[in-house]
Write an enzyme that holds these catalytic residues in place. Structure first.
Site, PDB file in Angstrom:
ATOM      1  CD  GLU A 232      -5.275  12.422   2.955  1.00 20.35           C
ATOM      2  OE1 GLU A 232      -4.129  11.956   2.811  1.00 20.35           O
ATOM      3  OE2 GLU A 232      -5.605  13.124   3.924  1.00 20.35           O
TER       4      GLU A 232
ATOM      5  CD  GLU B 178      -8.127  10.667   7.017  1.00 16.65           C
ATOM      6  OE1 GLU B 178      -7.077  11.270   7.309  1.00 16.65           O
ATOM      7  OE2 GLU B 178      -8.207   9.814   6.131  1.00 16.65           O
TER       8      GLU B 178
HETATM    9  P1  P53 Z   1      -0.281  10.606   9.682  1.00 20.55           P
HETATM   10  C1  P53 Z   1      -0.408  13.725   4.545  1.00 20.55           C
HETATM   11  C2  P53 Z   1      -0.962  14.932   4.947  1.00 20.55           C
HETATM   12  C3  P53 Z   1      -2.194  14.968   5.514  1.00 20.55           C
HETATM   13  C4  P53 Z   1      -2.890  13.788   5.707  1.00 20.55           C
HETATM   14  O1  P53 Z   1      -1.486  11.263   8.886  1.00 20.55           O
HETATM   15  C5  P53 Z   1      -2.332  12.597   5.294  1.00 20.55           C
HETATM   16  C6  P53 Z   1      -1.103  12.558   4.691  1.00 20.55           C
HETATM   17  C7  P53 Z   1      -0.507  11.291   4.214  1.00 20.55           C
HETATM   18  O2  P53 Z   1       0.030  10.559   5.247  1.00 20.55           O
HETATM   19  O3  P53 Z   1      -2.939  11.421   5.404  1.00 20.55           O
HETATM   20  C8  P53 Z   1      -4.139  11.231   6.058  1.00 20.55           C
HETATM   21  O4  P53 Z   1      -0.704   9.224  10.007  1.00 20.55           O
HETATM   22  C9  P53 Z   1      -4.466   9.821   5.702  1.00 20.55           C
HETATM   23  C10 P53 Z   1      -4.368   8.874   6.852  1.00 20.55           C
HETATM   24  C11 P53 Z   1      -3.313   9.340   7.821  1.00 20.55           C
HETATM   25  C12 P53 Z   1      -3.746  10.679   8.402  1.00 20.55           C
HETATM   26  O5  P53 Z   1      -3.948  11.617   7.376  1.00 20.55           O
HETATM   27  O6  P53 Z   1       0.868  10.659   8.743  1.00 20.55           O
HETATM   28  O7  P53 Z   1      -5.683   9.671   5.020  1.00 20.55           O
HETATM   29  O8  P53 Z   1      -4.122   7.598   6.345  1.00 20.55           O
HETATM   30  O9  P53 Z   1      -3.050   8.445   8.838  1.00 20.55           O
HETATM   31  C13 P53 Z   1      -2.776  11.252   9.400  1.00 20.55           C
HETATM   32  O10 P53 Z   1      -0.088  11.435  10.893  1.00 20.55           O
END
Ligand code: P53
Length: 493
Positions: free
Chosen positions: A201, A391
């Site tokens: 990201e 993801e």
């Molecule tokens: P969490 C922000 C917006 C979208 C995805 O996020 C993001 C973030 C930053 O946190 O991160 C990604 O755990 C990231 C992972 C993260 C996952 O999305 O905040 O690559 O590390 O865990 C989900 O719900």
């Protein structure tokens, strides 16, 4: 007609700092999440420190870029819980976990290497053998089951020592430190790993900048764009070097893929929306996938009087380090408007106005599978290289029934809808080659530091205060995904 190509890669994804724990074992150095507290949807995570005056203090960590005051030192304080210290103990339980992934039928498993396990201070001259051994064993375990590792070199976890001694990525010296680290792992894991992602990201640095702070100065933008320029160089150099070390290596960039919609048909909304795509998505992926800054970059810099410091051959380096595939995360879409917003989205990372056509998760994230199809088709048309969704998932509260079962139908529904959107995009010509769901197993949330914001198909007995046995239990989604993979995406019911 099959919905997915024969060799489609199905699996799941985690990140070192959110899963491994063992934060101070076997010579590992600290990273920012080790000095970051837990939060929730209303309270931010904090980065903790000891100030110049010897007093403890904290600042909101703002995702990943919290800045502590001049002269302060990052510190682990007694009064706080740091959820990443133990996380879900993947460090000691990876064999059990990978066995469960294999049971689901994974052909790919995305994980990240912790830079600070390999080079504890970031600028060490020799790697830490225990760190190298750990990942070798993890990759061998994957191979045992025919699982292809997909490895992120950096997942928000610059060694803390590089933050405190060099000021982090605004310092060009980090380019060389990163390349040394990349070279080490490319040589070490030759034959064990094929797929690499340079920076997770990468676009968050610019996309989330104006989300957390309303009083931004030109200097903040200068810093963000300079930080990115250095990461682009590091990524391009690593890609070029990786291709030399092993011609089979395939590299992906990694974009936080948010689909932006105009809030209305007002032409000013349409234009503003285009500019959001440029700033938040294309700015990074054009450099990494096309090998050059987009034509609009000059406008973005000018808006904030940014003058990038570039060395003479930087543009050449970028041109020579193009990635082989476009990899991205996808969770949600968002609405862009120039008009006053009445119904705002509250979620920690959701931006802008509420979309009346969508439902939102308990953390305020829009659920929008059509937005995924839109993103896939738009991006494939722009770059025409293979795409991986690395993801995608739903952070939700799970309930453990008396018999120990976890009925997470909402998660199954979320993934089914997104897999159907993928199939539609493939039918429309998109070369999608892989899907790794976020959090194959429950892990610590990056945004909030919570455990209760669960993404996994495997439940982990651990709460926000760090209490629990860490026992693993397959959820209903586990058995559902097993069926999906066994049928190569045909049976999603
Ligand atoms: P969490 C922000 C917006 C979208 C995805 O996020 C993001 C973030 C930053 O946190 O991160 C990604 O755990 C990231 C992972 C993260 C996952 O999305 O905040 O690559 O590390 O865990 C989900 O719900």
């Amino acid at each position: 007609m099959a919905r997915f190509p024969k060799n489609f890669l199905w699996g799941g994804a985690i990140a070192a700092n959110q899963a491994e724990g063992a934060y101070n074992e076997d010579g590992r150095g600290l990273v920012q999440t080790d000095v970051t507290t837990g939060g929730n949807v209303h309270t931010p995570r904090y980065t903790t420190y000891i100030g110049k005056d010897g007093k403890p203090g904290k600042v909101p960590s703002m995702g990943h870029t919290g800045k502590i005051p001049e002269g302060a030192e990052f510190a682990i304080l007694d009064d706080y819980h740091y959820p990443n210290h133990q996380a879900v103990d993947f460090y000691h339980r990876y064999k059990e976990d990978i066995k469960l992934f294999a049971e689901m039928g994974y052909s790919v498993f995305r994980l990240s290497i912790s830079w600070a396990r390999i080079f504890p201070n970031g600028d060490d001259l020799e790697p830490n053998q225990a760190g190298l051994d750990f990942y070798r064993s993890v990759f061998e375990e994957c191979r045992k089951y025919g699982i292809e590792p997909l490895v992120s070199i950096w997942h928000f976890d610059t060694p803390l020592s590089l933050e405190s001694r060099y000021g982090g990525w605004t310092n060009r010296k980090l380019v060389d430190f990163y390349v040394r680290y990349a070279e080490t792992i490319f040589k070490e894991y030759k034959g064990l790993v094929k797929y690499w992602i340079t920076f997770n990201e990468i676009n968050n640095t610019i996309m989330f900048l104006d989300l957390f702070d309303e009083d931004l100065t030109d200097a903040d933008y200068q810093e963000a764009y300079q930080h990115l320029h250095h990461q682009f160089l590091a990524s391009a150099k690593a890609v070029a070097l990786g291709h030399e070390i092993d011609a089979n290596y395939q590299f992906g960039n990694m974009i936080c893929g948010i689909t932006f919609y105009p809030g209305s048909s007002d032409p000013s909304d349409i234009l503003e929306n285009l500019h959001k795509w440029e700033q938040n998505i294309y700015y990074c992926s054009d450099v990494q996938a096309k090998g050059r800054y987009g034509s609009y970059a000059k406008r973005l810099w000018k808006e904030h009087n940014v003058v990038l410091e570039m060395a003479e051959d930087d543009l050449e380096i970028l041109a020579k380090g193009k990635v082989d595939m476009y990899t991205f995360s996808y969770y949600m879409s968002t609405v862009v408007t120039t008009h006053a917003v009445e119904d705002k989205v509250y979620g920690n990372f959701s931006i802008g106005a509420k979309n009346p056509y969508l439902t939102y998760s308990e953390w305020g994230w829009a659920q929008d599978p059509t937005g995924l199809q839109y993103y896939l088709e738009k991006i494939y048309d722009r770059y025409e290289i293979p795409i991986m969704i690395v993801e995608n998932g739903l952070g939700a509260l799970d309930t453990v029934e008396e018999d120990g079962a976890i009925h997470d139908q909402y998660r199954i529904d979320y993934h089914r809808a997104h897999i159907n959107a993928m199939a539609d995009a493939i039918a429309d010509g998109v070369d999608l080659i892989a899907y790794t769901t976020w959090g194959c197993i429950d892990i610590v949330s990056a945004g909030t530091g919570e455990m209760r914001k669960r993404y996994g198909f495997i439940y982990v007995d651990m709460d926000d205060e760090g209490k629990g046995t860490l026992a693993r239990t397959p959820k209903d989604s586990f058995y559902w995904y097993q069926k999906v993979i066994a049928s190569n995406g045909e049976d999603v019911e």
